[in-house]
Design a protein around this motif. Structure first.
Motif, mmCIF file in Angstrom:
data_model
loop_
_atom_site.group_PDB
_atom_site.id
_atom_site.type_symbol
_atom_site.label_atom_id
_atom_site.label_comp_id
_atom_site.label_asym_id
_atom_site.label_seq_id
_atom_site.Cartn_x
_atom_site.Cartn_y
_atom_site.Cartn_z
ATOM 1 N N LYS A 48 0.864 -1.298 -0.125
ATOM 2 C CA LYS A 48 0.199 -0.062 0.101
ATOM 3 C C LYS A 48 0.830 0.983 -0.067
ATOM 4 O O LYS A 48 0.377 2.415 -0.418
ATOM 5 N N CYS A 49 2.200 1.150 0.611
ATOM 6 C CA CYS A 49 2.956 2.317 0.827
ATOM 7 C C CYS A 49 3.115 3.007 -0.637
ATOM 8 O O CYS A 49 3.420 2.831 -1.392
ATOM 9 N N CYS A 50 2.933 4.386 -0.213
ATOM 10 C CA CYS A 50 3.415 5.616 -1.625
ATOM 11 C C CYS A 50 4.405 6.171 -1.551
ATOM 12 O O CYS A 50 4.781 6.998 -2.000
ATOM 13 N N GLY A 51 5.253 5.753 -0.281
ATOM 14 C CA GLY A 51 6.793 6.335 -0.135
ATOM 15 C C GLY A 51 6.705 7.713 0.266
ATOM 16 O O GLY A 51 7.646 8.488 -0.124
ATOM 17 N N ALA A 52 5.788 8.292 0.894
ATOM 18 C CA ALA A 52 5.534 9.597 1.219
ATOM 19 C C ALA A 52 6.630 10.203 2.394
ATOM 20 O O ALA A 52 6.765 11.175 2.705
ATOM 21 N N GLY A 53 7.107 9.017 3.307
ATOM 22 C CA GLY A 53 8.100 9.401 3.915
ATOM 23 C C GLY A 53 7.610 9.903 5.595
ATOM 24 O O GLY A 53 8.391 10.307 6.499
ATOM 25 N N GLN A 54 6.239 10.090 5.472
ATOM 26 C CA GLN A 54 5.691 10.877 6.832
ATOM 27 C C GLN A 54 5.908 10.018 8.091
ATOM 28 O O GLN A 54 6.236 10.560 9.056
ATOM 29 N N ASP A 59 11.823 3.306 8.423
ATOM 30 C CA ASP A 59 13.087 3.616 7.372
ATOM 31 C C ASP A 59 12.152 3.617 6.056
ATOM 32 O O ASP A 59 11.225 2.811 6.004
ATOM 33 N N GLN A 60 12.991 3.862 4.856
ATOM 34 C CA GLN A 60 12.604 3.773 3.702
ATOM 35 C C GLN A 60 13.760 3.069 2.814
ATOM 36 O O GLN A 60 14.916 3.239 2.969
ATOM 37 N N ARG A 61 13.192 2.057 1.982
ATOM 38 C CA ARG A 61 14.115 1.429 1.167
ATOM 39 C C ARG A 61 14.975 2.201 0.181
ATOM 40 O O ARG A 61 14.283 3.211 -0.371
ATOM 41 N N ILE A 85 10.143 2.629 -0.115
ATOM 42 C CA ILE A 85 9.074 2.288 0.389
ATOM 43 C C ILE A 85 9.323 1.789 1.902
ATOM 44 O O ILE A 85 10.466 1.556 1.994
ATOM 45 N N VAL A 86 8.509 1.961 2.549
ATOM 46 C CA VAL A 86 8.580 1.903 4.111
ATOM 47 C C VAL A 86 9.359 0.455 4.498
ATOM 48 O O VAL A 86 9.076 -0.550 4.032
ATOM 49 N N ILE A 87 10.151 0.669 5.304
ATOM 50 C CA ILE A 87 10.746 -0.506 6.177
ATOM 51 C C ILE A 87 10.512 -0.533 7.650
ATOM 52 O O ILE A 87 10.612 0.612 8.117
ATOM 53 N N VAL A 130 -0.951 10.291 10.285
ATOM 54 C CA VAL A 130 -0.309 10.993 9.144
ATOM 55 C C VAL A 130 0.104 10.010 7.806
ATOM 56 O O VAL A 130 0.213 10.593 6.693
ATOM 57 N N CYS A 131 0.023 8.949 7.907
ATOM 58 C CA CYS A 131 0.260 8.127 6.690
ATOM 59 C C CYS A 131 -0.754 8.155 5.870
ATOM 60 O O CYS A 131 -1.895 7.847 5.915
ATOM 61 N N PRO A 132 -0.363 8.690 4.697
ATOM 62 C CA PRO A 132 -1.605 9.010 3.997
ATOM 63 C C PRO A 132 -2.322 7.659 2.882
ATOM 64 O O PRO A 132 -3.290 7.711 2.465
ATOM 65 N N ALA A 133 -1.280 6.505 3.050
ATOM 66 C CA ALA A 133 -1.858 5.253 2.393
ATOM 67 C C ALA A 133 -2.340 4.376 3.256
ATOM 68 O O ALA A 133 -2.637 3.414 2.827
ATOM 69 N N LEU A 134 -2.642 4.834 4.583
ATOM 70 C CA LEU A 134 -3.306 4.056 5.433
ATOM 71 C C LEU A 134 -2.472 2.562 5.434
ATOM 72 O O LEU A 134 -3.125 1.348 5.702
ATOM 73 N N ALA A 135 -1.051 2.683 5.560
ATOM 74 C CA ALA A 135 -0.239 1.267 5.332
ATOM 75 C C ALA A 135 0.322 0.770 6.746
ATOM 76 O O ALA A 135 1.068 -0.048 6.631
ATOM 77 N N ILE A 136 -0.118 1.473 7.872
ATOM 78 C CA ILE A 136 0.646 1.235 9.196
ATOM 79 C C ILE A 136 -0.505 0.644 10.219
ATOM 80 O O ILE A 136 -1.648 1.684 10.255
HETATM 81 S S1 SF4 Z 1 4.186 3.872 5.447
HETATM 82 FE FE1 SF4 Z 1 2.626 5.453 4.722
HETATM 83 S S2 SF4 Z 1 4.083 7.207 5.640
HETATM 84 FE FE2 SF4 Z 1 5.433 5.753 5.620
HETATM 85 S S3 SF4 Z 1 6.450 5.836 3.561
HETATM 86 FE FE3 SF4 Z 1 4.771 4.546 3.181
HETATM 87 S S4 SF4 Z 1 3.033 5.722 2.606
HETATM 88 FE FE4 SF4 Z 1 4.655 7.182 3.420
#
Ligand code: SF4
Lengths: 64, 410
Positions: free
Chosen positions: A9-15, A25-27, A32-34, A54-60
């Motif tokens: 789901k992650c869009c890599g927004a880094g929030q 962290d990000q790959r 992408i989130v790790i 704050v995660c915009p992709a609801l990935a957590i």
């Molecule tokens: S998990 Fe959510 S906040 Fe973190 S990088 Fe992915 S999209 Fe962004």
């Protein structure tokens, strides 16, 4: 508490990295989130909740 | 329900959109009335189409993460923002107008480039550009136009660095971007601007990178994505023009309006100067308060969506108004007040959902460095003309101010 991420789901927004740099962290190659800690200590709860908020992709998610 | 005489079409009685502002640093007051009384309101766009205008924070976030809500602007009845934006998006589609899973595939070609740690490494360069600019401002002495001398220059320099675009070309592409994003630009003028920017300029740039790849983002896309066939030339042009336009205008105007907000709220400015560690919360508050993507995120429903008492029908356009949502006092107490101590990190100035701004780590880094440095080095900075005399970019897709004349004790 157990943190669960869905990389698909992650869009890599880094929030999440900004909210809780010890937990997320990000790959290198695709941003992408790790997850650095699957079972973080209680002290990090507020930061993890902030990352979820704050995660915009609801990935957590958080269990427990 | 409230009266909207000024904003209604005299023939249909339909509320026209966008709605004009009353004060340059606040969204139109009607938006607050809608948020209170009519959180799902029908509005009429410049194209004659109708769309739902959604103004509450929770509703906006829900819709922007709803899989039945599409960003595909090629769907009939999609509520386009300006003629130029509509034309550019149809001709050179980029991932911001795609849905999952196609969107994911394209966006991931770029996410690594804007990862928080990558941007962290750029901070010394950002600081250097800001320092050079402020040195020049101080050397020349008051007055200065902070937009021309500082806030426009920084993001353009950074985007040129990142993409590998020659600095000499910035006046050219900045002028074209301005035409494309302004709703007053006649369609034939915006098509010409799009053609010159995309078919000629960006296509030429990509060709050069293809012949001599260098160490920059565009070259990497050419080598890693275009050559092996993961991207077509048209798709690559779409991505490049998105990064070029979105990458400088939004940051520049957020900086300018943020500086203006601080100058207009001297006690907040003082608080930041007294405690520079407030810079991060100041920047989040600026993003929330000025939200330059001021006319909302454009979407369309691909199925019927029930929201409380309302049903958004399949095929109906949606304007998810992030700027109005950022002034929702249920979420940000006293939301119309500019308060740098508040925690505004959950604002949605960068949008929400999978389309949330890719460049936000860069925008944040630029904002933190430029605002922090400016008020540290020139604490006596003050407006040299009343706000009412300034010219604001109300008809543009990205809100902004043309110039900010400032002075200081030298
Ligand atoms: S998990 Fe959510 S906040 Fe973190 S990088 Fe992915 S999209 Fe962004």
């Amino acid at each position: 508490m157990r943190v669960i991420i869905e990389q698909a789901k992650c869009c890599g927004a880094g929030q999440c990295v900004l909210a809780a740099p010890d937990i997320f962290d990000q790959r290198e190659d695709d941003g992408i989130v790790i997850l650095l800690q699957e079972n973080p200590s209680e002290e990090s709860r507020a930061d993890v909740l902030q990352a979820i908020k704050v995660c915009p992709a609801l990935a957590i998610r958080l269990e427990g | 329900m409230s009266e909207f005489a000024a904003a209604s079409c005299p023939f249909s009685g339909m509320r026209e959109y966008p709605i004009k502002r009353a004060n340059p640093l606040d969204p139109a007051p009607e938006l607050a009335e809608l948020r209170a009384d009519e959180p799902f309101a029908k509005v009429r766009l410049w194209t004659g189409q109708d769309a739902w205008l959604v103004t509450r924070y929770d509703d906006v976030r829900k819709l922007l993460t709803d899989p039945r809500v599409s960003a595909d602007n090629t769907l009939p009845n999609f509520p386009g923002a300006t003629p130029g934006m509509l034309a550019v998006r149809t001709k050179y589609p980029s991932f911001i107008t795609m849905d999952v899973p196609e969107h994911t595939q394209f966006r991931r070609m770029l996410t690594g480039e804007f990862a928080v740690k990558k941007i962290e490494a750029l901070k010394p360069r950002i600081q250097q550009v800001v320092d050079e600019r402020i040195d020049a401002i101080l050397a020349k002495g008051p007055p200065s136009d902070i937009v021309r001398d500082l806030t426009l220059a920084l993001p353009i320099t950074m985007i040129c660095d990142l993409l590998g675009v020659p600095y000499e070309d910035q006046d050219f592409f900045h002028a074209k971007a301005d035409l494309i994003t302004d709703s007053r630009t006649p369609p034939d003028v915006s098509s010409k601007a799009i053609q010159e920017l995309c078919d000629v300029y960006i296509a030429g740039l990509i060709e050069k990178k293809n012949q001599h790849p260098t160490d920059d983002l565009l070259s990497r896309l050419v080598v890693n994505q275009l050559r092996p066939g993961h991207l077509t030339p048209i798709q690559l042009i779409g991505i490049a023009r998105l990064l070029l336009i979105a990458g400088h205008d939004t940051s520049a105007h957020t900086m300018s309006l943020g500086i203006l907000a601080l100058l207009e709220n001297p006690e907040q400015k003082r608080a930041l100067i007294d405690d520079p560690t407030l810079i991060n919360s100041t920047v989040e508050e600026i993003l929330r308060y000025v939200d330059v993507t001021h006319n909302g995120r454009r979407r369309i429903a691909t199925a019927d969506i029930e929201m409380g008492d309302h049903v958004i029908r399949k095929g109906e356009g949606i304007i998810a108004h992030n700027a109005a949502a950022n002034r929702d006092s249920d979420v940000f107490p006293d939301a119309d007040k500019f308060r740098i101590h508040r925690d505004a990190r959950h604002h949605i100035a960068f949008g929400y959902g999978v389309h949330q701004c890719l460049g936000q780590p860069l925008a944040r880094a630029e904002l933190q460095i430029v605002i922090g440095t400016l008020f540290r080095r020139i604490p006596s900075l003050a407006l040299a003309a009343p706000v009412s005399s300034l010219e604001f970019k109300e008809t543009s897709f990205v809100y902004g101010v043309e110039r900010i004349p400032v002075t200081w004790e030298s």
